[in-house]
Design a protein around this motif. Structure first.
Motif, PDB file in Angstrom:
ATOM      1  N   VAL A 123      37.458  -3.926  12.704  1.00  0.00           N
ATOM      2  CA  VAL A 123      37.896  -4.948  11.755  1.00  0.00           C
ATOM      3  C   VAL A 123      39.294  -5.372  12.186  1.00  0.00           C
ATOM      4  O   VAL A 123      40.221  -4.560  12.216  1.00  0.00           O
ATOM      5  N   ALA A 183      42.581  -8.067  11.719  1.00  0.00           N
ATOM      6  CA  ALA A 183      43.203  -8.807  10.620  1.00  0.00           C
ATOM      7  C   ALA A 183      44.336  -9.686  11.130  1.00  0.00           C
ATOM      8  O   ALA A 183      45.063  -9.297  12.055  1.00  0.00           O
ATOM      9  N   LEU A 204      40.032 -11.465   7.687  1.00  0.00           N
ATOM     10  CA  LEU A 204      39.492 -10.356   8.473  1.00  0.00           C
ATOM     11  C   LEU A 204      38.367 -10.848   9.377  1.00  0.00           C
ATOM     12  O   LEU A 204      37.651 -11.798   9.038  1.00  0.00           O
ATOM     13  N   THR A 229      39.008   0.042   5.752  1.00  0.00           N
ATOM     14  CA  THR A 229      39.576  -1.302   5.643  1.00  0.00           C
ATOM     15  C   THR A 229      40.218  -1.519   4.272  1.00  0.00           C
ATOM     16  O   THR A 229      41.338  -2.038   4.172  1.00  0.00           O
TER      17      THR A 229
END
Length: 465
Positions: free
Chosen positions: A158, A160, A167, A189
């Motif tokens: 993930v 960002a 995301l 997350t």
């Protein structure tokens, strides 16, 4: 007439071969990895009770324990192995009649190699390129392990943006990602977002790691999903079997992203419906989950003949070599890695990683040679090829073969290969003189797998006798 070769070894090479083969066979034994738990349990359940009782005589043992004395059975167990016979027994008398079985179709080739020395002990058309079907997974495994090493893990990340409000779920090419790991990724997350006091995000998903078509050349087929770097459980639909043919999702990456969004929502994060997009250049990893080590992935691929995993490992090999991660890039990368192992590649064609493509061409000599390389004490990174082979009568695609007291049960370890009109078997056995033998038997234009498979099984079982 197909060639017939039965090479005899000298007494010295036979003795050395026995020692090395014994070591290799021990490393490749059926109880050496987590995948073998069921086999170990089954063997224990079938074994008779017995042995020596070793309870201590003194209920108060001394502070410094003496070196334990050997059990009464130790002298016999630890006695040096008897010397190998002065020459290997010719294999042609045993194998020639079996190779002539009508069930093996119009074309059949064979190679048997002494794993300790690499010498060809028996060959019939051994260098002839044939359609290998799923035995090509041996080549895929050898290439991936050579390029990446057994400890490599495939990430799903993930990423960002700096403000953590946007995301991207980035696929790394792990078809073994499952809901449990996806849930853990969502938990990680959400925790990272809470530290940044972020409660609402947009979500995209990135499948740009792979290039070219996602669908295999064979077209829609329950044996393989769309080849995408982001999927969950091989894109198998809920309720489908965990191995073998199964209905697959038409949108593996989108389904995975939507499931992740649901899991993130359950953690108290507001998430907009995910859309496909490449991760922004300024996005940084926020949370990551990684696959099992490559050694375990190779074992799983070979044991279950997992086509999705095979194509993923071909693409991982391509990425390691700086090639595009598509069918063509994976094929070229696998061949390039095989060349590093010093085996003859004359006429070899690697068209995919799974063996579903009929354009693949490998010789029996090459397959047996790859298995011998995996037994080489100087190449420990390749050992998962041996430990991942299905065991006759026990595991994987050989679980239902070598049944009913067959002499190959528990002794033959081999990768199967099956396409319409094509049947193959490549693996290892320990011969009666203690040598570890690597073999490959390939048959084309077969009328029925129900005739071809028993004929192949008989060839491998003959090596144990």
């Amino acid at each position: 007439m197909p060639e017939r070769k039965a090479l005899q070894l000298t007494a010295v090479s036979a003795a050395v071969g026995l020692v090395l083969a014994g070591a290799a066979a021990g490393l490749a034994g059926p109880w050496d990895s987590g995948q073998r738990t069921a086999e170990r349990a089954r063997a224990a359940a079938q074994a008779p009770a017995g042995g020596v009782h070793h309870a201590p005589q003194d209920p108060k043992p001394p502070a410094v324990r003496p070196t334990p004395a050997p059990a009464p059975s130790a002298p016999a167990v630890l006695r040096a192995l008897p010397p190998a016979p002065p020459a290997a027994r010719p294999l042609a008398p045993a194998l020639d009649p079996l190779l002539g079985a009508s069930g093996l179709g119009r074309t059949r080739t064979a190679a048997v190699v002494d794993a300790a020395t690499g010498r060809l002990l028996y060959g019939s058309g051994a260098g002839t390129p044939m359609t290998p079907a799923s035995t090509v997974k041996i080549a895929t495994a050898a290439a991936a392990l050579t390029a990446l090493g057994p400890d490599h893990r495939i990430p799903t990340t993930v990423a960002a943006r700096p403000d953590a409000r946007a995301l991207t779920l980035v696929g790394g090419g792990d078809p073994t990602l499952d809901r449990a790991r996806l849930a853990a990724l969502a938990t990680g997350t959400a925790k990272a977002l809470r530290t940044r006091k972020v409660t609402a995000v947009t979500l995209t998903y990135d499948t740009s790691l792979y290039t070219g078509p996602a669908r295999h050349r064979i077209g829609p087929n329950d044996n393989i999903a769309l080849v995408t770097p982001l999927m969950t459980a091989g894109a198998r639909l809920e309720g489908s079997p965990a191995a073998g043919p199964a209905p697959r999702s038409a949108d593996p990456a989108g389904d995975t992203a939507r499931t992740f969004a649901e899991l993130l929502t359950a953690q108290g994060v507001t998430v907009r419906p995910p859309t496909p997009a490449k991760a922004p250049k300024d996005a940084k990893p926020l949370a990551t989950t990684r696959s099992a080590p490559l050694s375990a992935l190779v074992e799983r691929m070979l044991t279950d003949s997992d086509n999705d995993l095979a194509e993923a490992l071909a693409r991982q090999t391509a990425l390691a070599g700086g090639r595009p991660a598509g069918f063509d890039g994976g094929s070229k990368a696998v061949r390039a890695q095989l060349a590093k192992l010093g085996l003859p590649l004359d006429g070899a064609v690697v068209a995919d990683g799974s063996g579903l493509d009929r354009g693949n061409r490998l010789s029996a000599r090459l397959l047996a040679g790859l298995l011998a390389r995996a037994a080489d004490p100087d190449r420990p990174a390749l050992r998962p090829i041996l430990t991942g082979l299905p065991v006759g009568g026990f595991s994987g695609t050989l679980k239902d073969r070598y049944a009913d007291g067959s002499p190959g049960a528990g002794l033959v370890r081999a990768k199967t290969g099956t396409l319409t009109g094509v049947n193959a078997l490549a693996g290892t056995v320990v011969g009666p003189d203690g040598r570890l033998l690597a073999f490959a038997f390939l048959a084309a234009d077969t009328a029925s797998p129900y005739e071809a498979q028993p004929a192949l099984d008989a060839l491998a079982a003959a090596l144990t006798r």
